[in-house]
Structure formats: structure tokens, C-alpha cells
Motif scaffolding. Structure first.
Motif, PDB file in Angstrom:
ATOM      1  N   VAL A  53       1.820   9.044  -5.886  1.00 51.28           N
ATOM      2  CA  VAL A  53       2.022   9.682  -4.562  1.00 51.28           C
ATOM      3  C   VAL A  53       1.775   8.771  -3.388  1.00 51.28           C
ATOM      4  CG1 VAL A  53       1.232  11.471  -3.030  1.00 51.28           C
ATOM      5  CG2 VAL A  53       1.332  11.856  -5.418  1.00 51.28           C
ATOM      6  N   LEU A  54       0.594   8.068  -3.537  1.00 47.79           N
ATOM      7  CA  LEU A  54       0.437   7.102  -2.468  1.00 47.79           C
ATOM      8  C   LEU A  54       1.506   5.972  -2.429  1.00 47.79           C
ATOM      9  CD1 LEU A  54      -3.482   6.656  -2.831  1.00 47.79           C
ATOM     10  CD2 LEU A  54      -2.240   8.005  -1.123  1.00 47.79           C
ATOM     11  N   ALA A  55       1.858   5.443  -3.493  1.00 55.07           N
ATOM     12  CA  ALA A  55       2.988   4.289  -3.463  1.00 55.07           C
ATOM     13  C   ALA A  55       4.300   4.839  -2.869  1.00 55.07           C
ATOM     14  CB  ALA A  55       3.151   4.004  -4.971  1.00 55.07           C
ATOM     15  N   ALA A  56       4.512   6.073  -3.133  1.00 53.68           N
ATOM     16  CA  ALA A  56       5.834   6.757  -2.489  1.00 53.68           C
ATOM     17  C   ALA A  56       5.575   6.762  -1.240  1.00 53.68           C
ATOM     18  CB  ALA A  56       6.023   8.027  -3.270  1.00 53.68           C
ATOM     19  N   PHE A  57       4.449   7.142  -0.707  1.00 50.96           N
ATOM     20  CA  PHE A  57       4.261   7.564   0.718  1.00 50.96           C
ATOM     21  C   PHE A  57       4.423   6.213   1.511  1.00 50.96           C
ATOM     22  CE2 PHE A  57       1.045   8.243   4.346  1.00 50.96           C
ATOM     23  CZ  PHE A  57       1.884   9.446   4.941  1.00 50.96           C
ATOM     24  N   ARG A  58       3.592   4.956   0.998  1.00 51.46           N
ATOM     25  CA  ARG A  58       3.683   3.777   1.454  1.00 51.46           C
ATOM     26  C   ARG A  58       5.141   3.404   1.508  1.00 51.46           C
ATOM     27  NH1 ARG A  58      -0.053   2.062  -2.310  1.00 51.46           N
ATOM     28  NH2 ARG A  58      -2.012   2.697  -1.741  1.00 51.46           N
ATOM     29  N   LYS A  59       5.914   3.527   0.645  1.00 53.40           N
ATOM     30  CA  LYS A  59       7.368   3.005   0.708  1.00 53.40           C
ATOM     31  C   LYS A  59       7.993   3.597   2.072  1.00 53.40           C
ATOM     32  CE  LYS A  59       8.073   2.079  -4.082  1.00 53.40           C
ATOM     33  NZ  LYS A  59       8.712   2.558  -5.202  1.00 53.40           N
ATOM     34  N   MET A  60       7.598   4.726   2.649  1.00 55.81           N
ATOM     35  CA  MET A  60       8.305   5.604   3.519  1.00 55.81           C
ATOM     36  C   MET A  60       8.095   5.066   4.960  1.00 55.81           C
ATOM     37  SD  MET A  60       7.735   9.447   2.265  1.00 55.81           S
ATOM     38  CE  MET A  60       9.288  10.287   1.258  1.00 55.81           C
ATOM     39  N   ASP A  61       6.784   4.636   5.224  1.00 55.69           N
ATOM     40  CA  ASP A  61       6.028   4.117   6.419  1.00 55.69           C
ATOM     41  C   ASP A  61       6.272   3.028   6.970  1.00 55.69           C
ATOM     42  OD1 ASP A  61       4.006   2.494   5.473  1.00 55.69           O
ATOM     43  OD2 ASP A  61       2.604   4.172   5.190  1.00 55.69           O
ATOM     44  N   ASN A  62       6.790   2.000   6.318  1.00 53.28           N
ATOM     45  CA  ASN A  62       6.974   0.522   6.780  1.00 53.28           C
ATOM     46  C   ASN A  62       5.787   0.117   7.526  1.00 53.28           C
ATOM     47  OD1 ASN A  62       9.443   0.050   5.553  1.00 53.28           O
ATOM     48  ND2 ASN A  62      10.712   0.675   7.109  1.00 53.28           N
ATOM     49  N   GLU A  63       4.543   0.295   7.314  1.00 53.37           N
ATOM     50  CA  GLU A  63       3.519  -0.120   8.033  1.00 53.37           C
ATOM     51  C   GLU A  63       3.504   0.323   9.253  1.00 53.37           C
ATOM     52  OE1 GLU A  63       1.439  -2.238   6.467  1.00 53.37           O
ATOM     53  OE2 GLU A  63       2.431  -2.020   4.415  1.00 53.37           O
ATOM     54  N   LYS A  64       3.828   1.508   9.479  1.00 50.02           N
ATOM     55  CA  LYS A  64       3.984   2.400  10.849  1.00 50.02           C
ATOM     56  C   LYS A  64       2.693   3.250  10.640  1.00 50.02           C
ATOM     57  CE  LYS A  64       8.708   2.205  11.490  1.00 50.02           C
ATOM     58  NZ  LYS A  64       9.948   3.285  11.319  1.00 50.02           N
ATOM     59  N   VAL A  65       2.272   3.288   9.547  1.00 43.78           N
ATOM     60  CA  VAL A  65       1.183   4.580   9.472  1.00 43.78           C
ATOM     61  C   VAL A  65      -0.141   3.705   9.036  1.00 43.78           C
ATOM     62  CG1 VAL A  65       0.528   6.748   7.985  1.00 43.78           C
ATOM     63  CG2 VAL A  65       2.832   6.237   8.859  1.00 43.78           C
TER      64      VAL A  65
END
Length: 89
Positions: A53-65
């Protein structure tokens, strides 16, 4: 529910509210039916999100989160943040 589904829910929640708490996200994984592949119990005995889940979430945010570890939530990066993903507040 897949890890990507939960990550998308988290990202939508972040967009709507400006932050998303880990407890809230774990709750989404647990109810109404338990999705055991979406969470795990850490060494301290807390229920946390699974790595997928964390890996999928990281892919979405592009270091904006960023992750605010003391309060266990994600929020948008702001200009006063220090470098890195983990922030103090």
C-alpha cells in the motif's frame, strides 16, 4: 480491495482534506471486511499499512507528500519543510 485501490482512496482523501491519518487508512483496510494483505502488525503491536500500500501511495505523490511521524499522518509538502519525506509537523 487492492493495495492500489487503498492508495487511491488515501490520495483522494489527501486531496479533499489536506491530510490523511494512518489510523483512518488502516480502518479502511479493516472494515467492512478485513483485507489482511493491506495491513500488518508492527514490532510495537500496532496495526499499520502493508508495504504494498505504501509503495503504491508513494508512486502517486511524486515527493509532494510528506509523512509526519509523531502524529502518524501524511500531508502536502510546504515550503518550510526540511528535505526528505519524514517531517516533524
Amino acid at each position: 480491495m487492492t493495495p492500489e485501490d487503498l492508495a487511491q482512496w488515501m490520495y483522494s482523501r489527501l486531496q479533499d482534506q489536506g491530510c490523511v491519518y494512518q489510523d483512518e487508512s488502516v480502518g479502511k483496510a479493516l472494515y467492512p471486511t478485513s483485507n489482511e494483505h493491506l495491513y500488518r502488525v508492527n514490532d510495537d503491536g500496532n496495526i499499520v499499512l502493508a508495504t504494498g500500500v505504501l509503495a503504491a501511495f508513494r508512486k502517486m505523490d511524486n515527493e509532494k507528500v510528506v509523512w509526519v511521524k509523531p502524529d502518524r499522518y501524511w500531508r502536502w509538502r510546504c515550503s518550510t519543510d526540511e528535505p526528505g519525506r519524514e517531517q516533524r509537523g
